[in-house]
Write a protein that holds these residues in place. Structure first.
Motif, PDB file in Angstrom:
ATOM      1  N   LEU A  30       4.667 -26.438   0.115  1.00 33.91           N
ATOM      2  CA  LEU A  30       4.068 -25.101   0.134  1.00 33.91           C
ATOM      3  C   LEU A  30       3.362 -24.843   1.467  1.00 33.91           C
ATOM      4  N   ASN A  31       4.163 -24.564   2.491  1.00 31.72           N
ATOM      5  CA  ASN A  31       3.597 -24.163   3.764  1.00 31.72           C
ATOM      6  C   ASN A  31       3.198 -22.695   3.677  1.00 31.72           C
ATOM      7  N   PRO A  32       2.355 -22.223   4.620  1.00 33.17           N
ATOM      8  CA  PRO A  32       2.101 -20.775   4.650  1.00 33.17           C
ATOM      9  C   PRO A  32       3.425 -20.020   4.687  1.00 33.17           C
ATOM     10  N   ALA A  33       3.506 -18.937   3.937  1.00 30.66           N
ATOM     11  CA  ALA A  33       4.771 -18.236   3.763  1.00 30.66           C
ATOM     12  C   ALA A  33       4.640 -16.769   4.152  1.00 30.66           C
ATOM     13  N   LYS A  34       5.735 -16.214   4.657  1.00 32.83           N
ATOM     14  CA  LYS A  34       5.781 -14.777   4.911  1.00 32.83           C
ATOM     15  C   LYS A  34       6.243 -14.097   3.624  1.00 32.83           C
ATOM     16  N   ILE A  35       5.393 -13.256   3.073  1.00 34.84           N
ATOM     17  CA  ILE A  35       5.663 -12.627   1.786  1.00 34.84           C
ATOM     18  C   ILE A  35       5.892 -11.136   1.987  1.00 34.84           C
ATOM     19  N   THR A  36       7.005 -10.655   1.469  1.00 39.79           N
ATOM     20  CA  THR A  36       7.265  -9.216   1.440  1.00 39.79           C
ATOM     21  C   THR A  36       7.156  -8.746   0.001  1.00 39.79           C
ATOM     22  N   VAL A  37       6.231  -7.830  -0.231  1.00 35.44           N
ATOM     23  CA  VAL A  37       5.991  -7.291  -1.559  1.00 35.44           C
ATOM     24  C   VAL A  37       6.560  -5.880  -1.629  1.00 35.44           C
ATOM     25  N   TYR A  38       7.364  -5.617  -2.653  1.00 32.11           N
ATOM     26  CA  TYR A  38       7.935  -4.297  -2.896  1.00 32.11           C
ATOM     27  C   TYR A  38       7.089  -3.646  -3.984  1.00 32.11           C
ATOM     28  N   LYS A  39       6.363  -2.580  -3.644  1.00 31.67           N
ATOM     29  CA  LYS A  39       5.316  -2.099  -4.533  1.00 31.67           C
ATOM     30  C   LYS A  39       5.247  -0.579  -4.594  1.00 31.67           C
ATOM     31  N   GLN A  40       4.424  -0.119  -5.540  1.00 35.37           N
ATOM     32  CA  GLN A  40       4.115   1.295  -5.646  1.00 35.37           C
ATOM     33  C   GLN A  40       2.840   1.596  -4.866  1.00 35.37           C
ATOM     34  N   PHE A  41       2.763   2.801  -4.314  1.00 32.41           N
ATOM     35  CA  PHE A  41       1.554   3.272  -3.648  1.00 32.41           C
ATOM     36  C   PHE A  41       1.061   4.532  -4.356  1.00 32.41           C
ATOM     37  N   ASN A  42      -0.250   4.654  -4.445  1.00 32.08           N
ATOM     38  CA  ASN A  42      -0.870   5.871  -4.951  1.00 32.08           C
ATOM     39  C   ASN A  42      -1.940   6.257  -3.939  1.00 32.08           C
TER      40      ASN A  42
END
Length: 235
Positions: free
Chosen positions: A128-140
């Protein structure tokens, strides 16, 4: 305005080993807003947790299946759910990202509800190295002025649009530039996109405990100035 988009950031992740189902993997972002100049904001908790899945589930799939399990797990009303891709450089994984989870002792119940609707979870992850995370999300969001948006769900978050895509190197240089010049108040930032008028628009997500429209305006102007200066040098 309610819309969708992405946020991408490198995060430090740690496993949650208690109150989770056997042969599954749940990770937690243990240093949220790490670019907050080395400080840990007092309002950063609860952290994001990631239920690691065997395949990629789209944002719509995650939202629909979460709505389906509300009768199974009544504590879902205020959850912020999203889809995520976690890139560990030498391998990547998919996840359901959960924010504002009320009690960690109920994680295994939540997993069981998702499983009852056909979601498949993966086993423990190594390295578990530091990871690049892309989150697909809703915005309000509320539009304060053109190119500046305030998050309606979290008063500490705001968004500024940028004219063009930037590299991670340019993004890092921007943060160093702002820090060294003390142009704006303390903040954390991440790159992302937001669908505005049916177009995927490049944005920066800004976090600050004392976020104001004036801070967002300062960051936007400072960023534009830095981009302009780089273009002049290159030309």
């Amino acid at each position: 305005m309610k819309t969708i988009g992405t946020i991408t950031k490198t995060e430090s992740l740690i496993p949650i080993d208690y109150n989770v189902l056997k042969h599954t993997c749940v990770l937690e972002a243990n240093q949220p807003y790490a670019d907050y100049y080395g400080l840990t904001p007092t309002e950063s908790k609860p952290h994001s947790i990631f239920l690691i899945t065997k395949r990629f589930y789209s944002l719509n799939e995650i939202i629909n299946v979460t709505n389906d399990i509300k009768t199974c797990f009544i504590k879902l009303e205020k959850l912020d759910v999203a889809s995520a891709v976690i890139d560990f450089t030498n391998h990547y994984n998919f996840a359901i990202r959960i924010r504002d989870f009320p009690e960690y002792k109920h994680i295994h119940w939540l997993q069981s509800c998702y499983i009852s609707k056909g979601v498949s979870f993966t086993k423990k992850i190594e390295n578990l190295n530091p990871a690049k995370i892309t989150v697909y999300k809703q915005f309000n969001v509320d539009e304060y002025e053109e190119g500046i948006y305030l998050d309606k769900s979290n008063r500490c978050k705001g968004y500024i649009t940028i004219a063009e895509h930037i590299t991670e190197t340019d993004f890092s240089e921007f943060l160093v530039y702002v820090r060294n010049n003390k142009s704006c108040e303390l903040f954390d930032a991440a790159m992302g996109t937001m669908e505005i008028n049916s177009n995927a628009t490049e944005i920066l997500r800004i976090y600050a405990e004392k976020l104001t429209p004036e801070l967002l305006d300062c960051i936007k102007k400072t960023f534009s100035k830095l981009v302009e200066n780089k273009q002049l040098i290159q030309s």
